[in-house]
Motif scaffolding. Sequence first.
Motif, PDB file in Angstrom:
ATOM      1  N   TYR A   1      34.012  73.473  -9.375  1.00  0.00           N
ATOM      2  CA  TYR A   1      33.971  73.743  -7.925  1.00  0.00           C
ATOM      3  C   TYR A   1      32.741  74.548  -7.557  1.00  0.00           C
ATOM      4  O   TYR A   1      32.373  75.491  -8.264  1.00  0.00           O
ATOM      5  N   GLU A   2      32.117  74.201  -6.412  1.00  0.00           N
ATOM      6  CA  GLU A   2      30.900  74.902  -5.953  1.00  0.00           C
ATOM      7  C   GLU A   2      31.302  76.081  -5.079  1.00  0.00           C
ATOM      8  O   GLU A   2      31.083  76.108  -3.875  1.00  0.00           O
ATOM      9  N   SER A   3      31.910  77.061  -5.727  1.00  0.00           N
ATOM     10  CA  SER A   3      32.571  78.176  -5.033  1.00  0.00           C
ATOM     11  C   SER A   3      32.145  79.544  -5.542  1.00  0.00           C
ATOM     12  O   SER A   3      32.827  80.529  -5.283  1.00  0.00           O
TER      13      SER A   3
ATOM     14  N   SER B   1      28.262  77.254  -9.066  1.00  0.00           N
ATOM     15  CA  SER B   1      29.588  76.650  -9.279  1.00  0.00           C
ATOM     16  C   SER B   1      30.265  77.229 -10.513  1.00  0.00           C
ATOM     17  O   SER B   1      29.657  77.987 -11.272  1.00  0.00           O
TER      18      SER B   1
ATOM     19  N   ILE C   1      31.580  66.064  -8.960  1.00  0.00           N
ATOM     20  CA  ILE C   1      30.816  67.199  -8.418  1.00  0.00           C
ATOM     21  C   ILE C   1      29.861  67.777  -9.461  1.00  0.00           C
ATOM     22  O   ILE C   1      28.952  68.539  -9.156  1.00  0.00           O
TER      23      ILE C   1
ATOM     24  N   TYR D   1      34.773  64.478 -13.047  1.00  0.00           N
ATOM     25  CA  TYR D   1      34.486  65.487 -12.010  1.00  0.00           C
ATOM     26  C   TYR D   1      33.111  65.174 -11.418  1.00  0.00           C
ATOM     27  O   TYR D   1      32.102  65.743 -11.844  1.00  0.00           O
TER      28      TYR D   1
ATOM     29  N   THR E   1      38.215  77.087  -4.489  1.00  0.00           N
ATOM     30  CA  THR E   1      37.717  75.850  -3.854  1.00  0.00           C
ATOM     31  C   THR E   1      36.887  76.157  -2.609  1.00  0.00           C
ATOM     32  O   THR E   1      36.438  75.237  -1.934  1.00  0.00           O
TER      33      THR E   1
END
Length: 262
Positions: free
Chosen positions: A204-206, A197, A22, A20, A136
């Motif tokens: 995920y940066e959500s 995140s 990210i 991952y 997402t």
Amino acid sequence: TGDHWGYGIEDGPSVWHKTYPIAQGNRQSPIDIVPHQASCDPSLGPIVLNYDHCTSMNIANNGHSVIVEFDDTDDRVVIQGGPLDNPYKLKQFHFHWGGKGCHGSEHTVAGNSYASELHLVHWNAVKYGTFEEAATAPDGLAVLGIFLETGDDHRWLNMITDALYMVKFKGSVTDFEGFNPMCLLPSSLDYWTYLGSLTTPPLYESVVWIILREPIMVSEKQLSKFRMLLLTEEEEDQRIHMENNFRPPQPLNGRKFILPEV
Ligand SMILES: NS(=O)(=O)c1ccc(C(=O)N2CCCN(Cc3ccccc3)CC2)cc1
Ligand SMILES: [Zn+2]
């Protein structure tokens, strides 16, 4: 496929970036919150929670944590206000904890970690159709983080710790209806907030993070019951206990954590 990540040497946070990428992004969580370096934003209002109609469904051991899932088909369990432009719906809550006598919170405060950390995960059902879609999107999720400190027994946490023996093995799930998470809140809703995140893969940066400043008190005995949970499935010979399931603080990369004018 499935998750092959964990918290060990071979599969833990230091190697997640291999699967991952990210993980090395610029708005990763958790972070170290340094109160006197926080920015003030007087326009930030209070957090408003409305968990009254409790629609918890089940409690499960997903091999990474113990998770209580909610029926999010109604619009009753919501969080709004503070930094949030929309009301968000409660999807699940889960915990992160340490080993015996070790701390296991994800966020830290001026370098100090707490014994454990509770995450109430909400999603923006006004803007997105499903939790997975929201997960997402940059403003898709709002996670309320509550620190757990060791002290007296928490009278309501017993409802959860008493159910843990039913979900001892990875992949086990059992009914857990009518639990209202209001009973897990501290007396003050004073908070810090920042953009971050998921703290587990897929990272995920959500997430709009809202971290309550006041911890709740739980007993060492209650915490020890979380460590009874296993990472392994019932039919496996090996029995590995679930503990230290926390990601360490990540670089701030210029982000500010904000508190409403005190
Ligand atoms: N520690 S935390 O940051 O509060 C946290 C919050 C939520 C989750 C969570 O619910 N999951 C399980 C399933 C959904 N995926 C997203 C997804 C995966 C595949 C296809 C679409 C979206 C996220 C991880 C995990 C950790
Ligand atoms: Zn979490």
